[in-house]
Write a protein that holds these residues in place. Structure first.
Motif, PDB file in Angstrom:
ATOM      1  N   LEU A 128      -2.086   6.159  -0.962  1.00  0.00           N
ATOM      2  CA  LEU A 128      -0.798   5.533  -1.262  1.00  0.00           C
ATOM      3  C   LEU A 128      -0.945   4.815  -2.583  1.00  0.00           C
ATOM      4  O   LEU A 128      -1.536   3.751  -2.660  1.00  0.00           O
ATOM      5  CB  LEU A 128      -0.400   4.526  -0.176  1.00  0.00           C
ATOM      6  CG  LEU A 128      -0.051   5.080   1.189  1.00  0.00           C
ATOM      7  CD1 LEU A 128       0.197   3.958   2.179  1.00  0.00           C
ATOM      8  CD2 LEU A 128       1.168   5.994   1.104  1.00  0.00           C
ATOM      9  N   GLU A 129      -0.452   5.427  -3.651  1.00  0.00           N
ATOM     10  CA  GLU A 129      -0.518   4.803  -4.965  1.00  0.00           C
ATOM     11  C   GLU A 129       0.610   5.244  -5.839  1.00  0.00           C
ATOM     12  O   GLU A 129       1.345   6.097  -5.549  1.00  0.00           O
ATOM     13  CB  GLU A 129      -1.837   5.024  -5.675  1.00  0.00           C
ATOM     14  CG  GLU A 129      -2.531   6.323  -5.391  1.00  0.00           C
ATOM     15  CD  GLU A 129      -3.858   6.477  -6.083  1.00  0.00           C
ATOM     16  OE1 GLU A 129      -4.675   5.551  -6.029  1.00  0.00           O
ATOM     17  OE2 GLU A 129      -4.056   7.517  -6.697  1.00  0.00           O
ATOM     18  N   ILE A 174      -0.624   7.140   8.300  1.00  0.00           N
ATOM     19  CA  ILE A 174       0.202   6.027   7.819  1.00  0.00           C
ATOM     20  C   ILE A 174       0.942   5.380   8.982  1.00  0.00           C
ATOM     21  O   ILE A 174       0.997   4.141   9.084  1.00  0.00           O
ATOM     22  CB  ILE A 174       1.173   6.509   6.721  1.00  0.00           C
ATOM     23  CG1 ILE A 174       0.366   7.021   5.510  1.00  0.00           C
ATOM     24  CG2 ILE A 174       2.129   5.393   6.309  1.00  0.00           C
ATOM     25  CD1 ILE A 174       1.176   7.819   4.505  1.00  0.00           C
ATOM     26  N   LEU A 209       6.217   3.310   0.620  1.00  0.00           N
ATOM     27  CA  LEU A 209       5.377   3.103   1.806  1.00  0.00           C
ATOM     28  C   LEU A 209       4.356   1.990   1.573  1.00  0.00           C
ATOM     29  O   LEU A 209       4.106   1.178   2.465  1.00  0.00           O
ATOM     30  CB  LEU A 209       4.675   4.406   2.200  1.00  0.00           C
ATOM     31  CG  LEU A 209       5.563   5.444   2.861  1.00  0.00           C
ATOM     32  CD1 LEU A 209       4.855   6.794   2.934  1.00  0.00           C
ATOM     33  CD2 LEU A 209       5.989   4.983   4.245  1.00  0.00           C
ATOM     34  N   ASN A 248      -5.428   3.418   2.926  1.00  0.00           N
ATOM     35  CA  ASN A 248      -5.991   4.293   1.901  1.00  0.00           C
ATOM     36  C   ASN A 248      -7.400   4.740   2.259  1.00  0.00           C
ATOM     37  O   ASN A 248      -7.784   5.878   1.997  1.00  0.00           O
ATOM     38  CB  ASN A 248      -5.966   3.609   0.531  1.00  0.00           C
ATOM     39  CG  ASN A 248      -4.621   3.752  -0.148  1.00  0.00           C
ATOM     40  OD1 ASN A 248      -3.834   4.639   0.182  1.00  0.00           O
ATOM     41  ND2 ASN A 248      -4.352   2.878  -1.100  1.00  0.00           N
ATOM     42  N   GLU A 276      -4.249  12.380  -0.062  1.00  0.00           N
ATOM     43  CA  GLU A 276      -3.888  11.532  -1.194  1.00  0.00           C
ATOM     44  C   GLU A 276      -3.661  10.104  -0.719  1.00  0.00           C
ATOM     45  O   GLU A 276      -3.117   9.870   0.367  1.00  0.00           O
ATOM     46  CB  GLU A 276      -2.598  12.039  -1.850  1.00  0.00           C
ATOM     47  CG  GLU A 276      -2.778  13.301  -2.658  1.00  0.00           C
ATOM     48  CD  GLU A 276      -1.498  13.671  -3.388  1.00  0.00           C
ATOM     49  OE1 GLU A 276      -0.753  12.773  -3.826  1.00  0.00           O
ATOM     50  OE2 GLU A 276      -1.256  14.877  -3.507  1.00  0.00           O
ATOM     51  N   SER A 298       8.739   6.583  -5.885  1.00  0.00           N
ATOM     52  CA  SER A 298       8.254   7.636  -4.992  1.00  0.00           C
ATOM     53  C   SER A 298       8.143   7.124  -3.557  1.00  0.00           C
ATOM     54  O   SER A 298       8.063   5.916  -3.309  1.00  0.00           O
ATOM     55  CB  SER A 298       6.882   8.139  -5.455  1.00  0.00           C
ATOM     56  OG  SER A 298       5.896   7.161  -5.208  1.00  0.00           O
ATOM     57  N   ARG A 299       8.112   8.056  -2.641  1.00  0.00           N
ATOM     58  CA  ARG A 299       7.966   7.730  -1.220  1.00  0.00           C
ATOM     59  C   ARG A 299       6.680   6.943  -0.990  1.00  0.00           C
ATOM     60  O   ARG A 299       6.660   5.961  -0.245  1.00  0.00           O
ATOM     61  CB  ARG A 299       7.969   9.027  -0.411  1.00  0.00           C
ATOM     62  CG  ARG A 299       7.777   8.851   1.088  1.00  0.00           C
ATOM     63  CD  ARG A 299       7.824  10.238   1.714  1.00  0.00           C
ATOM     64  NE  ARG A 299       7.745  10.225   3.157  1.00  0.00           N
ATOM     65  CZ  ARG A 299       6.704  10.677   3.858  1.00  0.00           C
ATOM     66  NH1 ARG A 299       5.628  11.150   3.234  1.00  0.00           N
ATOM     67  NH2 ARG A 299       6.729  10.658   5.165  1.00  0.00           N
ATOM     68  N   ASP A 300       5.579   7.359  -1.628  1.00  0.00           N
ATOM     69  CA  ASP A 300       4.307   6.664  -1.433  1.00  0.00           C
ATOM     70  C   ASP A 300       4.358   5.220  -1.926  1.00  0.00           C
ATOM     71  O   ASP A 300       3.797   4.325  -1.301  1.00  0.00           O
ATOM     72  CB  ASP A 300       3.171   7.415  -2.129  1.00  0.00           C
ATOM     73  CG  ASP A 300       2.653   8.580  -1.315  1.00  0.00           C
ATOM     74  OD1 ASP A 300       3.142   8.807  -0.189  1.00  0.00           O
ATOM     75  OD2 ASP A 300       1.750   9.278  -1.803  1.00  0.00           O
ATOM     76  N   LYS A 301       5.022   4.988  -3.040  1.00  0.00           N
ATOM     77  CA  LYS A 301       5.131   3.614  -3.544  1.00  0.00           C
ATOM     78  C   LYS A 301       5.960   2.770  -2.579  1.00  0.00           C
ATOM     79  O   LYS A 301       5.622   1.621  -2.297  1.00  0.00           O
ATOM     80  CB  LYS A 301       5.734   3.614  -4.936  1.00  0.00           C
ATOM     81  CG  LYS A 301       4.816   4.325  -5.944  1.00  0.00           C
ATOM     82  CD  LYS A 301       4.853   3.729  -7.281  1.00  0.00           C
ATOM     83  CE  LYS A 301       4.030   4.423  -8.337  1.00  0.00           C
ATOM     84  NZ  LYS A 301       2.838   5.098  -8.012  1.00  0.00           N
ATOM     85  N   ARG A 333      -1.212  13.477   7.483  1.00  0.00           N
ATOM     86  CA  ARG A 333      -1.212  12.340   6.554  1.00  0.00           C
ATOM     87  C   ARG A 333      -0.217  11.276   7.029  1.00  0.00           C
ATOM     88  O   ARG A 333      -0.541  10.089   7.059  1.00  0.00           O
ATOM     89  CB  ARG A 333      -0.858  12.804   5.148  1.00  0.00           C
ATOM     90  CG  ARG A 333      -0.887  11.680   4.120  1.00  0.00           C
ATOM     91  CD  ARG A 333      -0.635  12.240   2.702  1.00  0.00           C
ATOM     92  NE  ARG A 333      -0.780  11.214   1.703  1.00  0.00           N
ATOM     93  CZ  ARG A 333       0.221  10.442   1.258  1.00  0.00           C
ATOM     94  NH1 ARG A 333       1.441  10.594   1.737  1.00  0.00           N
ATOM     95  NH2 ARG A 333      -0.009   9.541   0.338  1.00  0.00           N
ATOM     96  N   ASP A 334       0.973  11.711   7.394  1.00  0.00           N
ATOM     97  CA  ASP A 334       1.968  10.768   7.898  1.00  0.00           C
ATOM     98  C   ASP A 334       1.488  10.071   9.162  1.00  0.00           C
ATOM     99  O   ASP A 334       1.764   8.886   9.364  1.00  0.00           O
ATOM    100  CB  ASP A 334       3.300  11.479   8.174  1.00  0.00           C
ATOM    101  CG  ASP A 334       4.093  11.795   6.915  1.00  0.00           C
ATOM    102  OD1 ASP A 334       3.615  11.487   5.796  1.00  0.00           O
ATOM    103  OD2 ASP A 334       5.196  12.357   7.047  1.00  0.00           O
TER     104      ASP A 334
END
Length: 146
Positions: free
Chosen positions: A145-146, A120, A85, A134, A143, A80-83, A116-117
């Protein structure tokens, strides 16, 4: 390892695409202009260039140990994108390096008009840890980053 060096500016490619009679022909004629980066190969290149340790990346990402190793070893093809990141932050990639990586692997880049972005992006600019990002995400009600 060869990474694509583009020959035509993006705007020029868009104009060629608009004028094409066939998307298949466009893709065939411009195949060297598309981004082709294997996630594991690219991350390994960064690890080598920055003299990073895989164990530190795993620990600093805050992600499941085996999951990160699967990504780094190329055994997990579509994280995923979050992983991604979280891994970028753990590797201390800057904004430009992170945006390039996200674009190259086919996920959306960080967008400063998205709250959110923006959190980050700010964290990347400041060299924040995944934990610090986080915390900021949690405080803003987003949410993690997980």
């Amino acid at each position: 390892m060869k990474f694509t060096k583009f020959h035509k500016p993006t705007g020029e490619l868009l104009q060629i695409l608009k004028k094409s009679n066939s998307v298949k022909q466009y893709m065939l004629e411009n195949q060297d202009e598309f981004m082709h980066i294997d996630i594991a190969e690219y991350l390994e290149k960064i690890i080598q260039e920055k003299h990073l340790k895989r164990a530190d990346i795993v620990k600093d990402s805050g992600l499941d140990r085996s999951y990160v190793y699967h990504i780094l070893n190329g055994e997990r093809q579509n994280p995923s994108r979050d992983k991604l990141l979280a891994i970028c932050a753990a590797m201390k990639l800057n904004i430009e390096e992170t945006q390039y990586f996200l674009r190259a692997v086919g996920v959306s880049v960080l967008y400063p008009r998205n709250q959110r972005d923006s959190i980050i992006l700010y964290g990347l600019e400041q060299g924040s840890s995944v934990g610090e990002m986080n915390e900021a995400l949690y405080d803003a009600g987003f949410e993690l980053l997980e």
